[in-house]
Design a protein around this motif. Structure first.
Motif, PDB file in Angstrom:
ATOM      1  N   GLU A  36       0.826  -1.218   0.000  1.00 53.75           N
ATOM      2  CA  GLU A  36       0.000   0.000   0.000  1.00 53.75           C
ATOM      3  C   GLU A  36       0.854   1.259   0.000  1.00 53.75           C
ATOM      4  O   GLU A  36       0.491   2.266  -0.620  1.00 53.75           O
ATOM      5  CB  GLU A  36      -0.981  -0.007   1.170  1.00 53.75           C
ATOM      6  CG  GLU A  36      -1.982  -1.150   1.120  1.00 53.75           C
ATOM      7  CD  GLU A  36      -2.756  -1.289  -0.185  1.00 53.75           C
ATOM      8  OE1 GLU A  36      -2.956  -0.279  -0.898  1.00 53.75           O
ATOM      9  OE2 GLU A  36      -3.167  -2.425  -0.492  1.00 53.75           O
ATOM     10  N   SER A  37       1.993   1.204   0.652  1.00 61.58           N
ATOM     11  CA  SER A  37       2.911   2.347   0.630  1.00 61.58           C
ATOM     12  C   SER A  37       3.422   2.605  -0.780  1.00 61.58           C
ATOM     13  O   SER A  37       3.642   3.759  -1.168  1.00 61.58           O
ATOM     14  CB  SER A  37       4.080   2.108   1.587  1.00 61.58           C
ATOM     15  OG  SER A  37       3.611   2.062   2.914  1.00 61.58           O
ATOM     16  N   ALA A  38       3.598   1.545  -1.556  1.00 66.74           N
ATOM     17  CA  ALA A  38       4.026   1.719  -2.949  1.00 66.74           C
ATOM     18  C   ALA A  38       2.961   2.464  -3.749  1.00 66.74           C
ATOM     19  O   ALA A  38       3.297   3.257  -4.637  1.00 66.74           O
ATOM     20  CB  ALA A  38       4.333   0.365  -3.585  1.00 66.74           C
ATOM     21  N   HIS A  39       1.690   2.229  -3.443  1.00 63.50           N
ATOM     22  CA  HIS A  39       0.637   3.011  -4.101  1.00 63.50           C
ATOM     23  C   HIS A  39       0.786   4.494  -3.727  1.00 63.50           C
ATOM     24  O   HIS A  39       0.593   5.375  -4.574  1.00 63.50           O
ATOM     25  CB  HIS A  39      -0.751   2.516  -3.720  1.00 63.50           C
ATOM     26  CG  HIS A  39      -1.122   1.198  -4.325  1.00 63.50           C
ATOM     27  ND1 HIS A  39      -1.040   0.943  -5.687  1.00 63.50           N
ATOM     28  CD2 HIS A  39      -1.587   0.059  -3.757  1.00 63.50           C
ATOM     29  CE1 HIS A  39      -1.448  -0.289  -5.928  1.00 63.50           C
ATOM     30  NE2 HIS A  39      -1.787  -0.857  -4.769  1.00 63.50           N
ATOM     31  N   ALA A  40       1.128   4.759  -2.489  1.00 63.08           N
ATOM     32  CA  ALA A  40       1.354   6.147  -2.069  1.00 63.08           C
ATOM     33  C   ALA A  40       2.567   6.738  -2.793  1.00 63.08           C
ATOM     34  O   ALA A  40       2.563   7.915  -3.159  1.00 63.08           O
ATOM     35  CB  ALA A  40       1.529   6.219  -0.554  1.00 63.08           C
ATOM     36  N   VAL A  41       3.597   5.923  -3.019  1.00 60.96           N
ATOM     37  CA  VAL A  41       4.765   6.386  -3.771  1.00 60.96           C
ATOM     38  C   VAL A  41       4.355   6.704  -5.213  1.00 60.96           C
ATOM     39  O   VAL A  41       4.783   7.714  -5.782  1.00 60.96           O
ATOM     40  CB  VAL A  41       5.910   5.346  -3.735  1.00 60.96           C
ATOM     41  CG1 VAL A  41       7.031   5.725  -4.691  1.00 60.96           C
ATOM     42  CG2 VAL A  41       6.450   5.189  -2.313  1.00 60.96           C
ATOM     43  N   GLU A  42       3.510   5.861  -5.789  1.00 58.86           N
ATOM     44  CA  GLU A  42       3.014   6.139  -7.135  1.00 58.86           C
ATOM     45  C   GLU A  42       2.267   7.477  -7.159  1.00 58.86           C
ATOM     46  O   GLU A  42       2.438   8.285  -8.080  1.00 58.86           O
ATOM     47  CB  GLU A  42       2.092   5.013  -7.597  1.00 58.86           C
ATOM     48  CG  GLU A  42       1.564   5.197  -8.994  1.00 58.86           C
ATOM     49  CD  GLU A  42       0.598   4.095  -9.410  1.00 58.86           C
ATOM     50  OE1 GLU A  42       0.126   4.159 -10.554  1.00 58.86           O
ATOM     51  OE2 GLU A  42       0.295   3.182  -8.609  1.00 58.86           O
ATOM     52  N   SER A  43       1.461   7.733  -6.164  1.00 61.02           N
ATOM     53  CA  SER A  43       0.750   9.001  -6.061  1.00 61.02           C
ATOM     54  C   SER A  43       1.742  10.163  -5.927  1.00 61.02           C
ATOM     55  O   SER A  43       1.554  11.227  -6.523  1.00 61.02           O
ATOM     56  CB  SER A  43      -0.207   8.957  -4.865  1.00 61.02           C
ATOM     57  OG  SER A  43      -0.935  10.148  -4.770  1.00 61.02           O
ATOM     58  N   LEU A  44       2.802   9.941  -5.172  1.00 55.94           N
ATOM     59  CA  LEU A  44       3.841  10.960  -5.009  1.00 55.94           C
ATOM     60  C   LEU A  44       4.515  11.257  -6.353  1.00 55.94           C
ATOM     61  O   LEU A  44       4.782  12.411  -6.679  1.00 55.94           O
ATOM     62  CB  LEU A  44       4.867  10.498  -3.972  1.00 55.94           C
ATOM     63  CG  LEU A  44       5.996  11.452  -3.640  1.00 55.94           C
ATOM     64  CD1 LEU A  44       5.457  12.755  -3.055  1.00 55.94           C
ATOM     65  CD2 LEU A  44       6.956  10.787  -2.643  1.00 55.94           C
ATOM     66  N   LEU A  45       4.791  10.218  -7.135  1.00 54.34           N
ATOM     67  CA  LEU A  45       5.368  10.422  -8.471  1.00 54.34           C
ATOM     68  C   LEU A  45       4.465  11.317  -9.318  1.00 54.34           C
ATOM     69  O   LEU A  45       4.948  12.221 -10.009  1.00 54.34           O
ATOM     70  CB  LEU A  45       5.559   9.077  -9.180  1.00 54.34           C
ATOM     71  CG  LEU A  45       6.701   8.197  -8.703  1.00 54.34           C
ATOM     72  CD1 LEU A  45       6.561   6.787  -9.270  1.00 54.34           C
ATOM     73  CD2 LEU A  45       8.047   8.791  -9.078  1.00 54.34           C
ATOM     74  N   ILE A  46       3.180  11.065  -9.248  1.00 59.34           N
ATOM     75  CA  ILE A  46       2.222  11.870 -10.012  1.00 59.34           C
ATOM     76  C   ILE A  46       2.245  13.318  -9.538  1.00 59.34           C
ATOM     77  O   ILE A  46       2.248  14.251 -10.345  1.00 59.34           O
ATOM     78  CB  ILE A  46       0.805  11.265  -9.911  1.00 59.34           C
ATOM     79  CG1 ILE A  46       0.762   9.914 -10.640  1.00 59.34           C
ATOM     80  CG2 ILE A  46      -0.254  12.227 -10.453  1.00 59.34           C
ATOM     81  CD1 ILE A  46      -0.468   9.073 -10.339  1.00 59.34           C
ATOM     82  N   GLN A  47       2.282  13.521  -8.233  1.00 57.57           N
ATOM     83  CA  GLN A  47       2.305  14.886  -7.689  1.00 57.57           C
ATOM     84  C   GLN A  47       3.581  15.627  -8.073  1.00 57.57           C
ATOM     85  O   GLN A  47       3.562  16.836  -8.291  1.00 57.57           O
ATOM     86  CB  GLN A  47       2.169  14.853  -6.159  1.00 57.57           C
ATOM     87  CG  GLN A  47       0.840  14.365  -5.660  1.00 57.57           C
ATOM     88  CD  GLN A  47      -0.327  15.206  -6.136  1.00 57.57           C
ATOM     89  OE1 GLN A  47      -0.264  16.418  -6.178  1.00 57.57           O
ATOM     90  NE2 GLN A  47      -1.405  14.545  -6.526  1.00 57.57           N
ATOM     91  N   LYS A  48       4.694  14.900  -8.151  1.00 60.42           N
ATOM     92  CA  LYS A  48       5.998  15.531  -8.421  1.00 60.42           C
ATOM     93  C   LYS A  48       6.248  15.767  -9.915  1.00 60.42           C
ATOM     94  O   LYS A  48       7.125  16.537 -10.271  1.00 60.42           O
ATOM     95  CB  LYS A  48       7.131  14.659  -7.870  1.00 60.42           C
ATOM     96  CG  LYS A  48       7.089  14.443  -6.374  1.00 60.42           C
ATOM     97  CD  LYS A  48       7.660  15.592  -5.643  1.00 60.42           C
ATOM     98  CE  LYS A  48       7.705  15.317  -4.140  1.00 60.42           C
ATOM     99  NZ  LYS A  48       8.147  16.483  -3.395  1.00 60.42           N
TER     100      LYS A  48
END
Length: 177
Positions: free
Chosen positions: A66-78
């Motif tokens: 689930e943290s990897a999904h959050a990392v994916e979201s972070l990639l999108i934000q960045k």
């Protein structure tokens, strides 16, 4: 490992969906599983045995997933290419960032003895059946595989994680330019 992750996770809450999930900045725990350690352990064992989840899945490994999904979201934000929220929602729904990473990781692993002659679906399926659902799940299952299996994780998992971290660094550098 991912300092910006704290920007993406607002709180831990409960939800009846799945065992654990990430959405709207929350890590959601399903009380059905998390109120009974045996139920949660049994689910991990069962899902690992039938290879739906990666080998040796643990509750903490589900957290890594689930943290990897959050990392994916972070990639999108960045990523500066996505200027508006509607674009970010669209690329999240299409798994755009994960697709770029997983596709490149497959290409890279196919150049190794392990990956030679294998199709992307075979490489991804070596991680777990769930990883073949979509690129986002492949990325998340790769993180879980590494968390739960350490050095014996699948080669594709290591390459997905390496490329994910590399892409995040690239986006973070572009923020300061």
């Amino acid at each position: 490992e991912v300092p910006g992750l704290k920007e993406m996770v607002n709180k831990i809450t409960t939800s009846k969906g799945g065992v654990m999930s990430f959405g709207s900045g929350n890590i959601n725990l399903n009380p059905y599983y998390f109120s009974d350690n045996n139920r949660l352990s049994d689910a991990c064992e069962r899902m690992s045995k039938n290879h739906f989840w990666s080998r040796n899945t643990t509750p903490a490994g589900i957290g890594a997933h689930e943290s990897a999904h959050a990392v994916e979201s972070l990639l999108i934000q960045k990523n500066k290419e996505y200027e508006y929220d509607w674009q970010r929602v669209d690329v999240w729904n299409k798994c755009t960032e994960a697709k770029k990473i997983v596709s490149q990781a497959c290409k890279n692993v196919k150049k190794t003895p392990y990956g030679k002659g294998k199709r992307n679906a075979d490489l991804i399926g070596d991680i777990s059946k769930y990883a073949n659902e979509n690129a986002s799940e492949a990325m998340a299952e790769a993180f879980a595989d590494i968390y739960d299996n350490g050095e014996s994780a699948r080669p594709l998992s290591f390459e997905i994680k390496r490329l994910t971290k590399e892409q995040l660094i690239t986006y973070e550098r572009s923020e300061t330019e």
